[in-house]
Design an enzyme around this catalytic site. Structure first.
Site, PDB file in Angstrom:
ATOM      1  N   LYS A 184       0.844  -1.043  -0.111  1.00 20.75           N
ATOM      2  CA  LYS A 184      -0.057   0.036  -0.129  1.00 20.75           C
ATOM      3  C   LYS A 184       0.787   1.362   0.109  1.00 20.75           C
ATOM      4  O   LYS A 184       1.920   1.189   0.616  1.00 20.75           O
ATOM      5  CB  LYS A 184      -0.832   0.010   1.136  1.00 20.75           C
ATOM      6  CG  LYS A 184      -1.926  -1.021   1.155  1.00 20.75           C
ATOM      7  CD  LYS A 184      -3.051  -1.128   0.271  1.00 20.75           C
ATOM      8  CE  LYS A 184      -4.106  -2.116   0.148  1.00 20.75           C
ATOM      9  NZ  LYS A 184      -5.049  -1.949  -0.661  1.00 20.75           N
ATOM     10  N   HIS A 315     -10.126  -8.537  -7.902  1.00 19.70           N
ATOM     11  CA  HIS A 315      -9.686  -8.028  -6.545  1.00 19.70           C
ATOM     12  C   HIS A 315     -10.622  -8.935  -5.372  1.00 19.70           C
ATOM     13  O   HIS A 315     -11.431  -9.415  -5.542  1.00 19.70           O
ATOM     14  CB  HIS A 315     -10.466  -6.766  -6.621  1.00 19.70           C
ATOM     15  CG  HIS A 315     -10.748  -6.235  -4.969  1.00 19.70           C
ATOM     16  ND1 HIS A 315     -11.653  -6.136  -4.387  1.00 19.70           N
ATOM     17  CD2 HIS A 315      -9.781  -5.558  -4.276  1.00 19.70           C
ATOM     18  CE1 HIS A 315     -11.530  -5.521  -3.300  1.00 19.70           C
ATOM     19  NE2 HIS A 315     -10.273  -5.220  -3.185  1.00 19.70           N
TER      20      HIS A 315
END
Length: 385
Positions: A184, A315
């Protein structure tokens, strides 16, 4: 004889019973990404799961699920209750027709977002039922291209994770046989993002597949600068550098930089993904089957992506996407998240950087006792066979 009566006469089976469950999966640690650091969201502490169990008159059963993070779980469950009776008495094989019927049953709340996410649980359950009845895994029912898919890990790379722990997590994931690592990014201070990516690249070596994910938190100038800096790290992709609906902005980045752009996970319909594809806004398309309304719309999205020559990286929800990734024409990446594992009695196998496609009938999943214990509400329609 009309077409509808002809269809009815071709199959004697029908949907007799449906159970919906609203289950809340607690996370071991609060999860933070760039949306938390920008103040737009709070750390995530649980995932709301919507389970649909369907049984036909002849005793065939299917399990499906959808989910919501941070908000929307009660709404999905409520909408699913409203439309579920429309399935009773229907032929469970007519999956596309039933998706359309459910969509029109709730048409006043739209054809995307929470409304279709509630439908996804039914759609997945019907596909699971159909594959189980045929004695095939879901991927084999749909027409599998491969018996395993490349996989990458996200759960060890969140922004709340200190750098030393991030490096340990990356090594542990590679040691488990997972093929790639996603980090991230999206810190208010971009130099911290660069330091973390550089450290992981140095730690894992030049050949390790590494992705980064900004979770939509950069504006266009910031995305330009960060994508330019990240070119040197040979990343598999840069994910969601811009708002999910900024198709033109993503298209400009995809054209300008060598590093592939990945996006699509937040879109909630086949139509929205169609716009993303039309703008050539992604090198990797990231549809989420529960978010777009199930397998029926997912397959429509995948067909468009294949025609456009776009790679696929579904996803979340690896328990479902391992099957759908195995069906795609070119080699996909499937996201490895072990968060949902306590909900099921079965586990996926990882070997040599790849996730093995289960050979058990259907999804190859059954709900665990823990999933039942975490359920806060359930409702049944019809009568079991």
């Amino acid at each position: 004889m009309t077409s509808s009566s002809a269809a009815a006469s071709s199959s004697s089976d029908s949907i007799a019973w449906i159970r919906l469950s609203s289950c809340y999966l607690p996370l071991a640690n609060p999860i933070s990404d760039a949306k938390v650091l920008t103040g737009r969201q709070k750390p995530m502490t649980e995932i709301a799961m919507l389970f649909a169990e369907i049984e036909s008159k002849d005793g065939h059963r299917g399990l499906g699920f959808s989910y919501s993070k941070r908000a929307g779980g009660p709404g999905q469950y409520a909408h699913a209750q409203e439309v579920a009776p429309a399935l009773l008495g229907e032929d469970p094989s007519d999956i596309s027709r039933l998706w359309t019927k459910l969509c029109w049953a709730g048409a006043s709340v739209g054809r995307s977002g929470m409304a279709v996410q509630a439908l996804g649980a039914f759609d997945v359950a019907l596909y699971d039922l159909k594959a189980r009845r045929a004695g095939l895994s879901l991927s084999k029912l749909l027409g599998s291209q491969r018996d395993s898919v490349r996989c990458y890990n996200t759960s060890g790379g969140f922004l709340h994770t200190p750098l030393d722990q991030l490096l340990r997590n990356a090594s542990a994931s590679i040691g488990r046989g997972i093929g790639g690592i996603k980090l991230k990014v999206g810190q208010p201070d971009g130099t911290i993002d660069v330091q973390r990516v550089e450290a992981v690249r140095r730690h894992l070596g030049d050949a390790a597949p590494i992705m980064v994910d900004a979770n939509q938190q950069w504006d266009r100038p910031t995305a330009q600068r960060m994508c330019r800096i990240f070119e040197q790290y040979n990343l598999v992709w840069i994910e969601e550098p811009l708002d999910a609906y900024d198709f033109e902005g993503h298209a400009a980045l995809a054209t300008q930089f060598d590093t592939p752009i990945a996006t699509g996970e937040m879109l909630t319909s086949a139509a929205e993904h169609g716009e993303l594809i039309r703008h050539r806004a992604a090198d990797y398309l990231m549809p989420d089957a529960p978010r777009v309304g199930g397998i029926t719309p997912f397959l429509k999205i995948a067909a468009q992506a294949e025609q456009a020559g776009i790679s696929l990286g579904p996803h979340f929800a690896m328990e479902l996407h391992v099957h759908l990734g195995a069906v795609y024409a070119t080699e996909p990446w499937v996201e490895h998240f072990d968060w949902l594992e306590p909900l099921f009695n079965e586990r996926l196998e990882i070997q040599g950087g790849r996730m093995l496609v289960p050979t058990r009938p259907g999804l190859g999943l059954s709900l665990s006792d823990q999933a039942r214990a975490w359920s806060r509400a359930s409702v049944e329609f019809g009568q079991r066979a």
